[in-house]
Design an enzyme around this catalytic site. Structure first.
Site, PDB file in Angstrom:
ATOM      1  N   GLY A  47     -49.894  -1.369  -7.768  1.00 35.80           N
ATOM      2  CA  GLY A  47     -50.728  -2.252  -6.972  1.00 35.80           C
ATOM      3  C   GLY A  47     -50.884  -3.643  -7.554  1.00 35.80           C
ATOM      4  CB  SER A 104     -34.130  -3.538 -13.974  1.00 36.78           C
ATOM      5  OG  SER A 104     -33.000  -4.320 -14.281  1.00 36.78           O
ATOM      6  CE1 TYR A 111     -27.080 -10.138 -13.153  1.00 33.56           C
ATOM      7  CE2 TYR A 111     -27.749 -12.436 -12.942  1.00 33.56           C
ATOM      8  CZ  TYR A 111     -28.046 -11.122 -13.252  1.00 33.56           C
ATOM      9  OH  TYR A 111     -29.313 -10.802 -13.655  1.00 33.56           O
ATOM     10  CG  ASP A 168     -50.474   1.462  -5.750  1.00 34.41           C
ATOM     11  OD1 ASP A 168     -49.667   0.585  -5.391  1.00 34.41           O
ATOM     12  OD2 ASP A 168     -51.229   1.332  -6.718  1.00 34.41           O
ATOM     13  N   PRO A 169     -47.806   4.474  -3.345  1.00 29.90           N
ATOM     14  CG  PRO A 169     -45.665   4.410  -2.410  1.00 29.90           C
ATOM     15  CD  PRO A 169     -46.708   3.538  -3.053  1.00 29.90           C
ATOM     16  CG  HIS A 170     -48.171   4.957  -8.504  1.00 33.86           C
ATOM     17  ND1 HIS A 170     -47.441   4.011  -9.194  1.00 33.86           N
ATOM     18  CD2 HIS A 170     -49.386   4.394  -8.340  1.00 33.86           C
ATOM     19  CE1 HIS A 170     -48.178   2.945  -9.428  1.00 33.86           C
ATOM     20  NE2 HIS A 170     -49.369   3.172  -8.917  1.00 33.86           N
TER      21      HIS A 170
END
Length: 618
Positions: free
Chosen positions: A126, A437, A417, A386-388
């Site tokens: 969140g 990432s 890149y 928040d899915p978690h």
């Protein structure tokens, strides 16, 4: 084991002609055997350490906003983790990047965003979701100024722009206040018209970058505004409920908005944003001609799970637009966003409030205002979910959703890149987000959870309704208990599933002493204070209703404990025990009687023991 076996099969069949990297002979060398022995030994040690952790899976854990995981999410996360996809770009995650896009579409459809226009993605939680939402809102707020300067350079000052009042005016004739008060959709429409007029997207993008706040920075942007309009840049403010998560202060600091421009709107005695106080605050800002970047209601506050009256706030926004004032409306639904599933039938249509009420009868949840707020999520510009949290998905899995996908361009950054011309937009998520990432396993977990537990009355709606039932039953048990000579004062019945209560005793003559006692109770029922998890019967947490933030909203609790407003101000706030009922089994037999009575019995024992120790030490 099936996931691991399948993964090994996949590895062996990707160009099997390459042969094996590790041969059977290699496995018989001393070095190989030693490494396997060390791994096995350390694994046993790790497994032993982990057993000292907190049993989130148990109905006995009612502390923080963490519960057991859904089987679907856990299996999907484990299976996908073996592949280690990175969802920064589809080149590194062709499968899970698609799943992330689909999961965001599913969440957007649940709250009611048009599926052909919305955009969203997953993030670490969140805090990052809120930061991205305000990042977009800030850039959207100042976009019309950049459009004005770019149009002047390109000879397009006559570009028509729709004002929040419904009138139309040439872009070049708008003053600074008007430029800073275009509706979000109208500002984006103006950018589209300028794009169509110029016909050269790269030229327009370069011009906007050289004229935007993001490109110029606050100092140069403010200097140019002072030169162009004769006034320095008025500081834009962000309005949040006084119950808002602390991430909003961090977000304002990180984005350079400044915590001084974070305005906390008072809440009422249900701990919901006071709409009249919001209206008064907006009127004062309009009178001072100070722009509002965003208004942020909370759908499930972290202390009380309070749901702000979003439907009324949407109406207020319309009224302010008629008076020439516009802003982004973002809902911080990190905790309560999944509760919108209760408003959806299996075919995706809206369920009437009466049908939702009937599901939990005789419990009267949700009330009319909470139901209207969940439906009104469809009228916001962006939402954090928040899915978690109530999605029961492994960490990290937050989500931010935007009603209008065009806002992505306001924060886009190229990386040659990673992002190549001609690639699909869903395959290049990293261009438009703060993080680079991020784990594809989280996306697979959310996607799979939504497949097994639909975002409607059959799946998440039922799951979250059961947690609300458990919270209501716990609240009722606390209200009905005989706690004498202690005073146990529950907060109002929760809008969602967090139950809080204050504590007092005649032997505690000051609110400072009472707060210290609450802290002792919390420490006796939580990990990390010399008590390992295995010694605890039930787990809670606590919060502190700060006088500076909550104002008079907490006074009914303070007075029920026998203290005054002066005591409240002197103590700085009120300590409260907080219980998060995220386990759907707590309110269902046979667990209901076992754990409601078990918690009450344990709480009473802790109250007696901690008061005796406290008085003995004084």
């Amino acid at each position: 084991m099936e996931a691991l076996r399948d993964h090994i099969f996949w590895r062996r069949n990707v160009h099997p002609e390459d042969g094996f990297l590790v041969l059977e002979a290699d496995k018989r060398t001393p070095a190989y055997e030693r490494s396997i022995s060390v791994l096995a030994q350390e694994l046993l040690g790790l497994l032993g350490e982990l057993k000292a952790g907190v049993p989130f899976f148990s109905p006995r854990y009612i502390g923080h906003m963490t519960a057991d995981l859904s089987m679907a999410a856990l299996v999907a996360y484990f299976a996908t983790m073996l592949y280690n996809p990175n969802n920064v770009a589809a080149e590194a995650s062709p499968v899970t990047t698609r799943m992330e896009s689909e999961a965001a579409q599913q969440l957007g459809a649940m709250i009611g965003y048009p599926t052909d226009r919305l955009w969203g993605h997953l993030c670490s939680g969140g805090t990052v979701a809120n930061l991205e939402a305000l990042w977009v809102a800030r850039n959207l707020k100042y976009l019309p100024v950049a459009l004005r300067w770019t149009a002047e350079e390109l000879g397009a000052e006559d570009l028509p722009v729709r004002l929040p009042t419904g009138e139309t005016a040439p872009l070049g004739e708008l003053d600074l206040w008007a430029l800073l008060n275009l509706e979000p959709a109208d500002a984006l429409d103006a950018a589209d018209r300028l794009h169509a007029l110029i016909g050269d997207p790269e030229r327009l993008a370069e011009g906007l970058d050289h004229a935007s706040l993001s490109g110029l920075g606050y100092q140069e942007f403010g200097r140019r505004i002072a030169a162009a309009f004769g006034d320095p840049l008025p500081p834009g403010v962000v309005l949040v409920a006084s119950t808002a998560h602390y991430s909003w202060e961090k977000t304002c600091r990180v984005l350079g908005v400044g915590s001084a421009q974070l305005v906390h709107v008072p809440v009422d005695r249900r701990f919901r944003m006071d709409v009249q106080a919001l209206a008064d605050t907006l009127a004062g800002l309009r009178a001072r001609r100070q722009p509002v970047i965003a208004v942020v209601p909370v759908i499930g506050s972290t202390e009380e799970s309070a749901v702000d009256p979003l439907a009324d706030i949407v109406e207020l926004r319309r009224a302010m637009a008629a008076e020439g004032m516009a802003f982004v409306l973002h809902a911080d639904a990190a905790w309560g966003g999944y509760a919108a599933a209760i408003t959806r039938a299996g075919d995706g249509s809206r369920r009437p409030h009466a049908a939702v009420l009937a599901e939990l009868a005789p419990e009267t949840w949700p009330d009319e205002e909470v139901y209207r707020a969940l439906v009104a999520l469809e009228a916001t510009d962006s939402v954090t979910i928040d899915p978690h949290k109530m999605g029961y998905v492994p960490y990290p899995a937050g989500a931010v959703l935007f009603r209008d996908a065009r806002v992505r361009a306001l924060v886009a950054v190229e990386a040659p890149y990673l992002f190549h011309r001609g690639a699909s937009e869903w395959g290049a998520i990293g261009r438009f987000i703060l993080e680079g990432s991020k784990p594809g396993a989280a996306a697979a977990a959310v996607w799979m959870a939504h497949k097994v537990l639909p975002l409607d009355e059959r799946g998440y709606g039922r799951l979250i309704a059961e947690t609300a039932r458990g919270a209501r039953l716990l609240h009722r048990r606390l209200c009905a208990g005989d706690w004498a000579p202690f005073r146990l004062v529950p907060l109002p019945a929760p809008d969602l599933n967090i139950v809080g209560f204050a504590l007092g005793h005649p032997a505690l003559p000051t609110l400072d002493a009472t707060n210290a006692f609450v802290d002792r109770v919390y420490r006796a029922m939580s990990v990390g204070h010399g008590r390992p998890a295995r010694q605890l019967d039930y787990f809670v947490t606590k919060t502190f209703l700060r006088a500076a933030a909550y104002g008079r909203a907490a006074m009914p609790l303070v007075e029920a404990l026998g203290f005054t407003e002066a005591d409240y101000r002197h103590a700085g706030g009120l300590g409260v025990i907080r219980c998060t009922v995220a386990d759907p089994f707590l309110g269902s037999p046979p667990w209901r009687d076992l754990h409601l009575e078990g918690f009450a019995r344990t709480l009473r024992q802790v109250l007696d023991a901690e008061l005796a120790d406290m008085l003995a030490a004084s």
